[in-house]
Design a protein around this motif. Sequence first.
Motif, PDB file in Angstrom:
ATOM      1  N   VAL A 248       0.847  -1.186   0.000  1.00 40.19           N
ATOM      2  CA  VAL A 248       0.000   0.000   0.000  1.00 40.19           C
ATOM      3  C   VAL A 248       0.884   1.238   0.000  1.00 40.19           C
ATOM      4  O   VAL A 248       1.929   1.272   0.648  1.00 40.19           O
ATOM      5  N   GLY A 249       0.481   2.233  -0.781  1.00 42.46           N
ATOM      6  CA  GLY A 249       1.095   3.548  -0.732  1.00 42.46           C
ATOM      7  C   GLY A 249       0.209   4.440   0.124  1.00 42.46           C
ATOM      8  O   GLY A 249      -1.017   4.411   0.000  1.00 42.46           O
ATOM      9  N   VAL A 250       0.826   5.213   1.008  1.00 41.61           N
ATOM     10  CA  VAL A 250       0.080   6.086   1.910  1.00 41.61           C
ATOM     11  C   VAL A 250       0.561   7.520   1.731  1.00 41.61           C
ATOM     12  O   VAL A 250       1.763   7.780   1.844  1.00 41.61           O
ATOM     13  N   LEU A 251      -0.366   8.413   1.440  1.00 34.70           N
ATOM     14  CA  LEU A 251      -0.083   9.850   1.466  1.00 34.70           C
ATOM     15  C   LEU A 251      -0.688  10.396   2.744  1.00 34.70           C
ATOM     16  O   LEU A 251      -1.818  10.049   3.104  1.00 34.70           O
ATOM     17  N   TYR A 252       0.056  11.266   3.436  1.00 37.86           N
ATOM     18  CA  TYR A 252      -0.438  11.798   4.713  1.00 37.86           C
ATOM     19  C   TYR A 252       0.247  13.114   5.043  1.00 37.86           C
ATOM     20  O   TYR A 252       1.293  13.454   4.486  1.00 37.86           O
ATOM     21  N   ILE A 253      -0.348  13.838   5.986  1.00 36.77           N
ATOM     22  CA  ILE A 253       0.235  15.053   6.535  1.00 36.77           C
ATOM     23  C   ILE A 253       0.769  14.768   7.934  1.00 36.77           C
ATOM     24  O   ILE A 253       1.890  15.112   8.266  1.00 36.77           O
ATOM     25  N   GLU A 254      -0.052  14.104   8.744  1.00 41.43           N
ATOM     26  CA  GLU A 254       0.315  13.814  10.136  1.00 41.43           C
ATOM     27  C   GLU A 254       0.628  12.329  10.290  1.00 41.43           C
ATOM     28  O   GLU A 254      -0.188  11.478   9.942  1.00 41.43           O
ATOM     29  N   LYS A 255       1.792  12.034  10.854  1.00 42.32           N
ATOM     30  CA  LYS A 255       2.246  10.651  11.022  1.00 42.32           C
ATOM     31  C   LYS A 255       1.263   9.818  11.842  1.00 42.32           C
ATOM     32  O   LYS A 255       1.089   8.622  11.597  1.00 42.32           O
ATOM     33  N   THR A 256       0.596  10.440  12.791  1.00 41.46           N
ATOM     34  CA  THR A 256      -0.371   9.722  13.621  1.00 41.46           C
ATOM     35  C   THR A 256      -1.444   9.059  12.758  1.00 41.46           C
ATOM     36  O   THR A 256      -1.812   7.904  12.977  1.00 41.46           O
ATOM     37  N   PHE A 257      -1.957   9.788  11.765  1.00 44.82           N
ATOM     38  CA  PHE A 257      -2.981   9.220  10.888  1.00 44.82           C
ATOM     39  C   PHE A 257      -2.395   8.122  10.009  1.00 44.82           C
ATOM     40  O   PHE A 257      -3.051   7.120   9.730  1.00 44.82           O
ATOM     41  N   CYS A 258      -1.161   8.300   9.558  1.00 42.72           N
ATOM     42  CA  CYS A 258      -0.505   7.259   8.773  1.00 42.72           C
ATOM     43  C   CYS A 258      -0.386   5.971   9.589  1.00 42.72           C
ATOM     44  O   CYS A 258      -0.715   4.891   9.100  1.00 42.72           O
ATOM     45  N   ASP A 259       0.073   6.095  10.819  1.00 42.88           N
ATOM     46  CA  ASP A 259       0.230   4.920  11.681  1.00 42.88           C
ATOM     47  C   ASP A 259      -1.109   4.230  11.919  1.00 42.88           C
ATOM     48  O   ASP A 259      -1.193   2.992  11.857  1.00 42.88           O
ATOM     49  N   ARG A 260      -2.148   5.001  12.165  1.00 43.38           N
ATOM     50  CA  ARG A 260      -3.482   4.414  12.373  1.00 43.38           C
ATOM     51  C   ARG A 260      -3.953   3.703  11.122  1.00 43.38           C
ATOM     52  O   ARG A 260      -4.498   2.589  11.179  1.00 43.38           O
TER      53      ARG A 260
END
Length: 112
Positions: A14-26
Amino acid sequence: MAEVQPFQPVLPFVGVLYIEKTFCDRALNLVEGILGTLELKSEPIPFEYTHYYEAEMGAPITRVWAGSTELADPSELADWKLATDKIERELAVDDCRTVNLDPGFVGLSKAV
């Protein structure tokens, strides 16, 4: 006439685009319920190729790639996409995505 052959298993990612690492980890924790344990993870990569997502997500955007080491049936890709879309909606704030998830797979002859 050719005979139907069983599928060749693939490795999901999976590729993940995010701003905040917390949301990426979740998101990655939730994706593991779909793709299996994500043992392979890239370093964070600045996502500077387009500004398309900034209106919804903000900036700066970061990308991470994460892959499973559990073999899977490639015909499940559409189900993975529907499930990751649901995760995007679950993690949204004020109807804006906090992550963009793009599942795919690597097989013996291709990456999708």
